[in-house]
Design a protein around this motif. Sequence first.
Motif, PDB file in Angstrom:
ATOM      1  N   LYS A  31       0.922  -1.250   0.193  1.00 25.15           N
ATOM      2  CA  LYS A  31       0.244   0.198   0.151  1.00 25.15           C
ATOM      3  C   LYS A  31       1.006   1.348   0.213  1.00 25.15           C
ATOM      4  O   LYS A  31       0.921   1.739  -0.540  1.00 25.15           O
ATOM      5  N   TYR A  32       1.783   1.376   0.771  1.00 26.11           N
ATOM      6  CA  TYR A  32       2.466   2.155   0.569  1.00 26.11           C
ATOM      7  C   TYR A  32       3.731   2.823  -0.210  1.00 26.11           C
ATOM      8  O   TYR A  32       3.690   3.483  -1.631  1.00 26.11           O
ATOM      9  N   ASN A  33       3.845   1.487  -1.519  1.00 22.97           N
ATOM     10  CA  ASN A  33       4.708   1.747  -2.232  1.00 22.97           C
ATOM     11  C   ASN A  33       3.800   1.494  -3.686  1.00 22.97           C
ATOM     12  O   ASN A  33       4.338   2.836  -4.863  1.00 22.97           O
ATOM     13  N   ASP A  34       2.335   1.046  -3.732  1.00 20.65           N
ATOM     14  CA  ASP A  34       1.966   2.256  -4.682  1.00 20.65           C
ATOM     15  C   ASP A  34       1.267   3.229  -4.205  1.00 20.65           C
ATOM     16  O   ASP A  34       1.658   4.238  -4.939  1.00 20.65           O
ATOM     17  N   TRP A  35       1.174   3.721  -2.927  1.00 20.61           N
ATOM     18  CA  TRP A  35       0.900   5.465  -3.247  1.00 20.61           C
ATOM     19  C   TRP A  35       1.811   6.321  -3.186  1.00 20.61           C
ATOM     20  O   TRP A  35       1.727   7.444  -3.712  1.00 20.61           O
ATOM     21  N   ALA A  36       2.829   6.483  -2.717  1.00 19.70           N
ATOM     22  CA  ALA A  36       4.740   6.465  -3.344  1.00 19.70           C
ATOM     23  C   ALA A  36       4.712   6.534  -4.998  1.00 19.70           C
ATOM     24  O   ALA A  36       4.955   7.122  -5.027  1.00 19.70           O
ATOM     25  N   LYS A  41       4.587   9.442  -9.981  1.00 16.47           N
ATOM     26  CA  LYS A  41       4.633   9.752 -11.433  1.00 16.47           C
ATOM     27  C   LYS A  41       3.459  11.076 -11.234  1.00 16.47           C
ATOM     28  O   LYS A  41       3.382  11.666 -12.614  1.00 16.47           O
ATOM     29  N   SER A  42       2.851  11.450 -10.740  1.00 11.45           N
ATOM     30  CA  SER A  42       2.235  12.890 -11.093  1.00 11.45           C
ATOM     31  C   SER A  42       3.203  13.787 -10.277  1.00 11.45           C
ATOM     32  O   SER A  42       2.732  15.358 -11.259  1.00 11.45           O
ATOM     33  N   GLY A  43       4.313  13.720 -10.126  1.00 13.05           N
ATOM     34  CA  GLY A  43       5.207  14.975  -9.673  1.00 13.05           C
ATOM     35  C   GLY A  43       5.567  15.701  -8.396  1.00 13.05           C
ATOM     36  O   GLY A  43       6.159  16.340  -8.758  1.00 13.05           O
ATOM     37  N   HIS A  44       4.648  14.685  -7.509  1.00 12.21           N
ATOM     38  CA  HIS A  44       4.954  15.690  -6.563  1.00 12.21           C
ATOM     39  C   HIS A  44       5.406  15.232  -5.334  1.00 12.21           C
ATOM     40  O   HIS A  44       5.732  15.885  -4.402  1.00 12.21           O
ATOM     41  N   LEU A  45       6.165  13.885  -5.253  1.00 15.09           N
ATOM     42  CA  LEU A  45       6.670  12.696  -4.564  1.00 15.09           C
ATOM     43  C   LEU A  45       8.762  13.569  -4.643  1.00 15.09           C
ATOM     44  O   LEU A  45       8.714  13.559  -6.323  1.00 15.09           O
ATOM     45  N   ALA A  94      -2.226  19.989  -0.922  1.00 15.94           N
ATOM     46  CA  ALA A  94      -0.962  18.996  -0.208  1.00 15.94           C
ATOM     47  C   ALA A  94      -1.730  17.706   1.300  1.00 15.94           C
ATOM     48  O   ALA A  94      -1.238  17.053   1.001  1.00 15.94           O
ATOM     49  N   VAL A  95      -2.643  19.207   1.217  1.00 19.46           N
ATOM     50  CA  VAL A  95      -3.479  18.374   2.114  1.00 19.46           C
ATOM     51  C   VAL A  95      -4.197  17.051   1.873  1.00 19.46           C
ATOM     52  O   VAL A  95      -4.810  15.714   2.284  1.00 19.46           O
ATOM     53  N   LYS A  96      -4.755  17.778   0.479  1.00 20.35           N
ATOM     54  CA  LYS A  96      -5.750  16.315  -0.561  1.00 20.35           C
ATOM     55  C   LYS A  96      -4.386  15.411  -1.008  1.00 20.35           C
ATOM     56  O   LYS A  96      -4.935  13.830  -0.789  1.00 20.35           O
ATOM     57  N   LEU A  97      -3.795  15.896  -1.519  1.00 18.28           N
ATOM     58  CA  LEU A  97      -2.297  14.283  -1.445  1.00 18.28           C
ATOM     59  C   LEU A  97      -2.051  13.909  -0.206  1.00 18.28           C
ATOM     60  O   LEU A  97      -1.414  12.264  -0.754  1.00 18.28           O
ATOM     61  N   ALA A  98      -1.966  14.001   0.707  1.00 13.81           N
ATOM     62  CA  ALA A  98      -1.983  13.545   2.368  1.00 13.81           C
ATOM     63  C   ALA A  98      -3.215  12.591   2.623  1.00 13.81           C
ATOM     64  O   ALA A  98      -2.611  11.988   3.548  1.00 13.81           O
ATOM     65  N   SER A  99      -4.373  13.013   1.832  1.00 16.13           N
ATOM     66  CA  SER A  99      -5.719  11.895   2.309  1.00 16.13           C
ATOM     67  C   SER A  99      -5.393  10.790   2.671  1.00 16.13           C
ATOM     68  O   SER A  99      -6.176  10.116   3.147  1.00 16.13           O
ATOM     69  N   ASP A 100      -4.702  10.205   1.288  1.00 16.55           N
ATOM     70  CA  ASP A 100      -5.139   9.248   1.351  1.00 16.55           C
ATOM     71  C   ASP A 100      -3.532   8.151   1.038  1.00 16.55           C
ATOM     72  O   ASP A 100      -3.615   6.929   0.977  1.00 16.55           O
ATOM     73  N   CYS A 101      -3.194   8.654   2.226  1.00 11.99           N
ATOM     74  CA  CYS A 101      -1.776   7.929   2.649  1.00 11.99           C
ATOM     75  C   CYS A 101      -2.813   6.549   3.736  1.00 11.99           C
ATOM     76  O   CYS A 101      -2.889   6.900   4.640  1.00 11.99           O
ATOM     77  N   PRO A 102      -1.518   5.954   3.520  1.00 10.43           N
ATOM     78  CA  PRO A 102      -1.890   4.136   4.176  1.00 10.43           C
ATOM     79  C   PRO A 102      -1.561   4.586   6.004  1.00 10.43           C
ATOM     80  O   PRO A 102      -2.264   3.797   6.729  1.00 10.43           O
ATOM     81  N   SER A 103      -1.664   5.218   6.626  1.00 13.70           N
ATOM     82  CA  SER A 103      -0.683   5.435   7.689  1.00 13.70           C
ATOM     83  C   SER A 103      -2.341   6.097   8.026  1.00 13.70           C
ATOM     84  O   SER A 103      -2.654   5.526   9.311  1.00 13.70           O
ATOM     85  N   LEU A 104      -3.327   6.508   7.417  1.00 14.45           N
ATOM     86  CA  LEU A 104      -4.677   6.976   8.387  1.00 14.45           C
ATOM     87  C   LEU A 104      -4.914   5.909   8.684  1.00 14.45           C
ATOM     88  O   LEU A 104      -6.183   5.694   9.230  1.00 14.45           O
TER      89      LEU A 104
END
Length: 123
Positions: A31-36, A41-45, A94-104
């Motif tokens: 899940k973390y790998n997929d999210w990262a 791929k979107s150029g944000h990380l 930034a909040v939107k990008l973080a909102s589906d982080c697996p940590s949550l």
Amino acid sequence: MPQFMLISQDSPEIPEGFEITPEIIQGIIQKYNDWADKLQKSGHLLSMNKLRDEAGKNIRGLGADQVVTDGPYAETKEIIGGYWIIQAADYAEAVKLASDCPSLEFGSRIEVREVEDFSSYGA
């Protein structure tokens, strides 16, 4: 584009009824790998790191009057498990990008902080 640090503040407590197996751990890692991958791929990380599980060191003091102690320990309420540096147009993105982080999914909290660029101050 502004940069933001996403700080994963994890609870050391395992939720009741949650069983940790090798398969569960592999699923979580995926899940973390997929999210990262999605962020990359979107150029944000820009970068990311997980902190080691063992306790680090804390330094407290003022000037030469400093004390070094071990910590934080797993008994603490929340521990920083890792971080990501992303770029986003503003806090809302930034909040939107973080909102589906697996940590949550595991009861963690993600702190979103804008990074101030000091590169022009010389180093």
